[in-house]
Design a protein around this motif. Structure first.
Motif, short mmCIF file in Angstrom:
data_model
loop_
_atom_site.label_atom_id
_atom_site.label_comp_id
_atom_site.label_asym_id
_atom_site.label_seq_id
_atom_site.Cartn_x
_atom_site.Cartn_y
_atom_site.Cartn_z
N GLN A 104 0.74 -1.27 0.05
CA GLN A 104 -0.03 -0.05 0.09
C GLN A 104 0.79 1.36 0.14
OE1 GLN A 104 -2.70 0.02 3.48
NE2 GLN A 104 -3.78 -1.92 2.45
N VAL A 105 1.89 1.37 0.94
CA VAL A 105 2.79 2.49 0.89
C VAL A 105 3.29 2.66 -0.45
CG1 VAL A 105 5.19 3.14 1.77
CG2 VAL A 105 3.33 2.14 3.46
N ILE A 106 3.90 1.60 -1.11
CA ILE A 106 4.53 1.59 -2.39
C ILE A 106 3.57 2.11 -3.39
CG2 ILE A 106 5.60 0.58 -4.44
CD1 ILE A 106 6.76 -1.37 -2.22
N ARG A 108 0.87 4.02 -2.81
CA ARG A 108 0.53 5.50 -2.49
C ARG A 108 1.79 6.49 -2.86
NH1 ARG A 108 -1.32 4.24 2.85
NH2 ARG A 108 0.54 4.46 3.74
N SER A 109 3.19 5.84 -2.59
CA SER A 109 4.05 6.62 -3.09
C SER A 109 4.05 6.92 -4.52
CB SER A 109 5.40 6.07 -2.55
OG SER A 109 6.41 6.13 -3.35
N GLN A 110 3.57 5.95 -5.23
CA GLN A 110 3.81 5.73 -6.82
C GLN A 110 2.62 7.14 -7.31
OE1 GLN A 110 2.99 1.87 -8.60
NE2 GLN A 110 5.20 1.86 -8.99
N ARG A 111 1.56 6.89 -6.46
CA ARG A 111 0.37 7.63 -6.88
C ARG A 111 0.76 9.26 -6.75
NH1 ARG A 111 -3.42 4.48 -4.72
NH2 ARG A 111 -3.44 5.74 -2.72
N SER A 112 1.52 9.45 -5.40
CA SER A 112 1.96 10.64 -5.40
C SER A 112 3.00 11.35 -6.37
CB SER A 112 2.74 10.72 -3.86
OG SER A 112 1.89 10.26 -2.90
N PHE A 113 3.82 10.39 -6.71
CA PHE A 113 4.77 10.42 -7.70
C PHE A 113 4.10 11.09 -8.97
CE2 PHE A 113 7.79 9.32 -11.11
CZ PHE A 113 8.65 10.30 -10.74
N LYS A 114 3.27 10.49 -9.20
CA LYS A 114 2.16 10.53 -10.60
C LYS A 114 1.49 11.92 -10.39
CE LYS A 114 0.10 9.26 -14.49
NZ LYS A 114 -0.38 10.39 -14.71
#
Ligand code: ADP
Length: 698
Positions: A104-106, A108-114
């Motif tokens: 989930q953390v990963i 979330r991080s990808q989403r934030s990056f996008k």
């Protein structure tokens, strides 16, 4: 609520035990050392002043506090170590739930990056070396109007005609070597055929030590490019000369219009010039240069520049500084407008205007322009000579206000209303000094540029002198005609009168009764009076040729006044006479001139007596340029303007019968004509009459 999970006790390692042991020993040693020092110093410190004896106790106390604090920290450090250890153990042996959490953390991080990428205004995407798009940000989907899912995995060539790849391919080898490229790329989108410009930074995506793709960050600079293009176009096509220059006046760039204006074949030739080469005056500082203390503000001025062919042109130069971000002046930009022709035209126009002004000023007549509202719109400078006013005193004023006569106003109205196309009138105008002048005005309509009637233009001439001369001629002609007739009568009357007088004298000598004698005496008196009148008439019609000689007028006037002094005194008339010793002499007959003066004195005396029982006769001698004048001014009733033109006519009298014959002034006129002089009458400033006798000097 679930119970918090119990952490299994972590067995302390051998090293950690050693560390704890060392800690304890060190701290114990510190306490013992402090106690020993306190004990040793105890005795000596007692002798010290200011309670310094308490110092060892304080040292011991501080040492114990420090040990307690250090021990407490040691415990915290060991707890943290335990925690870290626990965490490490958990990571190396993750549970399923932990794996889920990690996922989930990963994600979330990808989403934030996008989201971060999508929030960019710039274009950002990554592609493999063969041009397949790996990821794109929202700006790319908006630009191409294609959804994210359709873009990822597709080739970039599908969407752009001149793709970024071309740029990268051109220098692929260098890019692979350097792994970074930055520059401007021209792109044509397939969906809209629009040409866009991007300022790109391409970075290599590296796996291991190998370049596997390209990440691109591109800023859309199409608008800036467009602006730049438009500016360049403007620069090239402007009709005004445009330039960039150094503060010293050296040209850095110039548009074709400026090159053409200065007569050069090309820009290079112009830019190669020395800053002073365009100076009209070579000794001066460069024409386009600025001074050292110049602050670079807008400067507009007219300058003279030398063209290539050596001719001098006049230019309107407007320039200002261009500053860098640090506020330093880096160059000057300016425009040059060739105003040589305009200035030439203005000069010609000014010359023409001046010519017209001189023409109007030198024109012998006064020129007046009256607008349709009966205001003076223009008055030529001749107004000063004619009426003593400045043109500005009249311009803007109403015609009626300026003391104009009704005749002139009527003429203006006739012309302005179209009743008359052209007209003239004679009228009396008052000079600023109060005197009246006779004017003749000629008026015609004035039309504006659209041939619309805009007022009246009048040319006014002072005809005062002409009028006087005209009157004099008329009068002298009239007098000559009358003189001839009167002369004939007088001769005819003279003979019978001589006989009557002769017979009367004879009869008086004879023996006649007293009654008859008295009647004969009366007859003789009346006959003498009649003979006197006849003599006067003959004198008037043909005065005897004057026995001329040099006369001192002052003396002659004085003698005449003496002759008549008794009568004047008797009638309470004071004579105010100022003799003039330094007068030039005149040529004339003293008897005839005395008769003139006597006539004028008698008239004055009669006029005063008519009005009051006392008065003053003022006699003055004035030296003119080529003449001498004598004025007789009385304070009688004066002469009314209506009768003024008639008083020199023979037999014109306002006196009752028996008191005046009306011949006095006409005889004066005749005598003075014989002497090439004149006599004129005016009204005195304070009432009364003024008679002026003028005689030419010898
Ligand atoms: P007469 O004195 O016989 O009338 P003149 O020719 O001398 O004839 O004068 C003509 C007229 O001029 C006078 O009747 C009088 O009306 C006028 N006149 C002459 N002198 C004066 C004067 N000093 N003041 C006023 N009126 C005068």
């Amino acid at each position: 609520m679930s119970e918090p999970e119990q952490q299994p006790e972590r067995p302390a390692s051998h090293l950690e035990k050693e560390e704890a042991w060392l800690w304890r020993i060190a701290l114990l040693f510190l306490v013992l050392f402090a106690t020993t020092v306190a004990a040793l110093l105890w005795e000596r410190l007692h002798a010290l002043p200011y309670h310094l004896g308490l110092l060892p106790i304080a040292i011991l106390f501080v040492a114990i506090c420090f040990v307690a604090f250090a021990y407490g920290r040691r415990k915290q450090v060991s707890e943290l170590k335990d925690l870290l250890h626990g965490l490490q153990e958990r990571v190396s042996n993750p549970s399923e739930e932990q794996l889920d959490q990690l996922g989930q953390v990963i994600a979330r991080s990808q989403r934030s990056f996008k989201e971060l990428l999508d929030s960019f205004d710039d274009v950002a995407f990554a592609m493999s070396l063969d041009g397949t798009l790996r990821t794109v940000n929202r700006r790319v989907t908006q630009l191409l109007d294609i959804p994210y899912t359709a873009l990822v995995g597709a080739k970039l060539d599908n969407f752009v005609d001149e793709p970024l790849r071309n740029a990268a391919e051109a220098g692929l080898a260098r890019f692979l070597e350097r792994r970074r490229w930055a520059g401007l790329v021209r792109v044509r989108l397939k969906n809209s055929q629009r040409v866009l410009y991007f300022d790109c930074v391409l970075s290599a995506i590296i796996k291991g030590d190998e370049v596997v793709g390209v990440s691109t960050l591109a800023r859309d600079v199409t608008e800036e490019r467009e602006k730049e293009r438009r500016f360049t176009e403007l620069f090239e096509t402007l009709q005004e000369g445009f330039y960039f220059s150094t503060p010293e006046g050296k040209l850095l760039d110039a548009n074709p219009a400026l090159v053409h204006m200065l007569g050069y074949g090309g820009k290079e030739e112009l830019l190669a010039l020395d800053p002073t080469a365009m100076n009209f005056d070579p000794g001066q500082s460069p024409a386009l240069g600025r001074t050292a203390d110049d602050e670079g503000d807008v400067r507009t001025r007219e300058i003279s520049l030398k063209r290539k062919d050596g001719t001098v042109g006049i230019f309107l130069d407007t320039s200002r500084a261009v500053w860098d971000t640090a506020g330093k002046i880096i160059r000057y930009q300016g425009t040059l407008v060739d105003v040589t022709e305009r200035r030439g035209m203005e000069k010609a126009l000014r010359r023409q205007e001046e010519f017209q002004r001189y023409l109007l000023e030198s024109f012998p007549d006064l020129i007046l322009v009256i607008d349709l509202h009966e205001h003076y719109g223009f008055a030529s400078a001749r107004i000063r000579d004619l009426l003593g006013y400045a043109p500005d005193d009249w311009v803007g004023k109403k015609v009626e206000e300026q003391d104009q006569s009704p005749e002139f106003l009527a003429l203006c109205r006739d012309v302005s209303t179209g009743r008359k196309k052209f007209g003239f009138c004679e009228y009396g105008a008052r000079h600023r000094d109060g005197s009246w002048r006779t004017m003749r005005a000629t008026a015609s309509p004035l039309f504006d540029a659209e041939s619309k009637l805009s007022g009246v233009i009048a040319s006014v001439r002072d005809i005062t002198v002409e009028k006087k001369l005209e009157q004099q001629i008329i009068q002298s002609e009239r007098l000559a005609a009358m003189g001839q007739m009167i002369g004939g009568f007088a001769h005819e009357l003279n003979n019978p009168l001589t006989s009557i007088l002769g017979v009367t004298e004879l009869l008086q000598d004879a023996q006649v009764p007293e009654q008859v004698r008295k009647q004969l005496t009366m007859l003789q008196q009346q006959s003498r009076r009649a003979a006197e009148i006849v003599q006067n008439l003959m004198y008037f019609s043909r005065p005897p040729a004057p026995g001329k000689g040099a006369i001192n007028l002052s003396e002659l006037v004085q003698r005449t006044l003496h002759l008549h002094a008794y009568s004047l005194r008797k009638n309470n008339i004071t004579v105010d006479f100022l003799p003039e010793a330094a007068l030039p002499s005149v040529n004339g007959d003293p008897h005839q001139l005395m008769q003139v003066f006597l006539n004028l004195i008698l008239n004055a005396e009669q006029a005063i007596r008519e009005a009051r029982d006392r008065g003053t006769l003022r006699v003055r001698l004035v030296k003119g340029e080529k003449s001498v004048s004598v004025t007789f001014q009385d304070d009688g009733p004066g002469i009314s303007p209506e009768i003024l033109p008639n008083i020199f006519d023979p037999f014109y009298t306002t006196k009752r019968p028996g008191r005046g014959t009306g011949l006095g002034l006409s005889i004066c006129k005749a005598i003075l004509r014989e002497h090439s002089g004149n006599v004129e009458a005016t009204s005195g400033p304070g009432g009364g009459a003024v008679f002026t006798v003028t005689l030419p000097v010898t």
